[in-house]
Motif scaffolding. Structure first.
Motif, PDB file in Angstrom:
ATOM      1  N   ALA A 176      -5.013   1.339  -7.482  1.00 40.59           N
ATOM      2  CA  ALA A 176      -4.841  -0.019  -6.969  1.00 40.59           C
ATOM      3  C   ALA A 176      -3.435  -0.525  -7.245  1.00 40.59           C
ATOM      4  O   ALA A 176      -2.824  -1.193  -6.394  1.00 40.59           O
ATOM      5  N   GLN A 177      -2.899  -0.215  -8.406  1.00 34.80           N
ATOM      6  CA  GLN A 177      -1.551  -0.660  -8.755  1.00 34.80           C
ATOM      7  C   GLN A 177      -0.518  -0.069  -7.803  1.00 34.80           C
ATOM      8  O   GLN A 177       0.399  -0.766  -7.352  1.00 34.80           O
ATOM      9  N   GLU A 178      -0.666   1.209  -7.492  1.00 33.15           N
ATOM     10  CA  GLU A 178       0.284   1.866  -6.593  1.00 33.15           C
ATOM     11  C   GLU A 178       0.194   1.290  -5.186  1.00 33.15           C
ATOM     12  O   GLU A 178       1.219   0.991  -4.556  1.00 33.15           O
ATOM     13  N   ALA A 179      -1.033   1.127  -4.684  1.00 30.93           N
ATOM     14  CA  ALA A 179      -1.206   0.587  -3.329  1.00 30.93           C
ATOM     15  C   ALA A 179      -0.713  -0.847  -3.250  1.00 30.93           C
ATOM     16  O   ALA A 179      -0.043  -1.244  -2.290  1.00 30.93           O
ATOM     17  N   CYS A 180      -1.024  -1.636  -4.262  1.00 36.11           N
ATOM     18  CA  CYS A 180      -0.634  -3.051  -4.281  1.00 36.11           C
ATOM     19  C   CYS A 180       0.886  -3.203  -4.220  1.00 36.11           C
ATOM     20  O   CYS A 180       1.415  -4.087  -3.537  1.00 36.11           O
ATOM     21  N   ALA A 181       1.583  -2.326  -4.930  1.00 31.57           N
ATOM     22  CA  ALA A 181       3.041  -2.399  -4.969  1.00 31.57           C
ATOM     23  C   ALA A 181       3.667  -2.124  -3.607  1.00 31.57           C
ATOM     24  O   ALA A 181       4.795  -2.573  -3.332  1.00 31.57           O
ATOM     25  N   LEU A 182       2.971  -1.403  -2.744  1.00 29.32           N
ATOM     26  CA  LEU A 182       3.500  -1.055  -1.434  1.00 29.32           C
ATOM     27  C   LEU A 182       3.234  -2.126  -0.380  1.00 29.32           C
ATOM     28  O   LEU A 182       3.871  -2.114   0.678  1.00 29.32           O
ATOM     29  N   MET A 183       2.305  -3.025  -0.653  1.00 33.84           N
ATOM     30  CA  MET A 183       1.889  -4.006   0.351  1.00 33.84           C
ATOM     31  C   MET A 183       2.667  -5.301   0.176  1.00 33.84           C
ATOM     32  O   MET A 183       2.837  -5.787  -0.940  1.00 33.84           O
ATOM     33  N   PRO A 184       3.147  -5.866   1.271  1.00 39.09           N
ATOM     34  CA  PRO A 184       4.043  -7.023   1.157  1.00 39.09           C
ATOM     35  C   PRO A 184       3.390  -8.301   0.652  1.00 39.09           C
ATOM     36  O   PRO A 184       4.081  -9.163   0.105  1.00 39.09           O
TER      37      PRO A 184
END
Length: 288
Positions: free
Chosen positions: A248-256
């Motif tokens: 979740a942390q990795e995906a969240c960091a990619l989303m604006p």
């Protein structure tokens, strides 16, 4: 009234406020759903565990219904919804979801998905960004290669429960893979599992598992997360044994426009362990 109907109605009664059971035609799939509350609609997409559908959301429906119109469908292949002979991969589920939303007549949907339901919500958001108002991913599957590291014990349990569904198997699953360390399932959790077992034993109840072959949780490319422009909230039980919070942390960091809410002392079904914290996070985000 057969056992399946009796157990389902009993769980719904325990939600604690009037809940309607309705059905509509979503494409060629007769889709059953729970409806509660008034206000802006919020659609809850349950996970892909054995059999049971919308009633898995029972711990949070009443609280959410104080502020929103809660719409919780039995995903195609689950609960009381049709179980056709079909692919049961992510595109198939997303097509069904689009038909369901269109039939309801909702423009700009607030979409909440848990586990495999999160993977469905993600796929739908990527294919139909114009249809999403806000997106909430609760311990979601499909986030990159980490999805492939699901423990072997979880995979074996899914196979076993679809071959020989039992309360004993469900108890082990809840204690070892779903709830936070040391937490014990209550009677209602076990009733939900009993209902799910009856669904699996019924006509077409095993199709979603055998025909889908786990493709619903196949990893989406992490890079695709950057394409989701809608405001997004990740809600994650910090003690999830299936999908680690690092995903979740990795995906969240990619989303604006995304942020992460960690739910303490909670496992994969964080709304079982900490329903109040999950409702607070959901309500705060949806009311912004």
């Amino acid at each position: 009234m057969d056992k399946r109907e009796f157990v389902l109605n009993n769980v719904i009664k325990k939600i604690g406020l009037p809940v309607q059971r309705q059905a509509i035609q979503a494409g060629n799939v007769r889709t059953h759903f729970l409806l509660a509350g008034k206000g802006e609609p919020v659609i809850l997409i349950h996970g892909g565990d054995s059999g049971a559908g919308a009633v898995r959301w029972y711990p949070v429906i009443a609280s959410l219904a104080k502020c929103f119109q809660v719409i919780a469908p039995d995903v195609v292949g689950y609960g009381e919804t049709d179980k056709p002979w079909a692919a049961y991969d992510r595109p198939y589920f997303a097509t069904w979801l689009g038909a369901f939303i269109k039939t309801l007549g909702i423009q700009g949907v607030n979409l909440v998905g848990h586990s495999a339901g999160g993977a469905i919500a993600l796929h739908f958001a990527l294919e139909h960004p114009e249809s999403i108002e806000r997106l909430v991913l609760v311990n979601a599957a499909g986030l990159g290669a980490g999805t492939q590291s699901v423990p072997a014990s979880t995979k074996l349990r899914m196979i076993w429960q679809n071959l020989f569904p039992s309360r004993e198997g469900s108890l082990w699953w809840l204690e070892q893979q779903v709830l936070a360390d040391g937490a014990k399932p209550d009677d209602t959790m076990l009733e939900v599992e009993d209902y799910g077992a009856e669904v699996v034993r019924g006509s077409g109840g095993r199709r979603v598992f055998w025909l889908g072959r786990g493709r619903i949780v196949a990893p989406l490319a992490m890079e695709s997360m950057a394409c989701i422009e809608a405001p997004t909230l990740f809600i994650w039980g910090e003690k999830d044994m299936n999908f680690p919070i690092s995903m979740a942390q990795e995906a969240c960091a990619l989303m604006p426009h995304a942020r992460l809410e960690t739910i303490r002392d909670a496992g994969h079904n964080c709304y079982y362990d900490q329903p109040g914290l999950v409702v607070d996070a959901l309500t705060g985000f949806l009311e912004e």
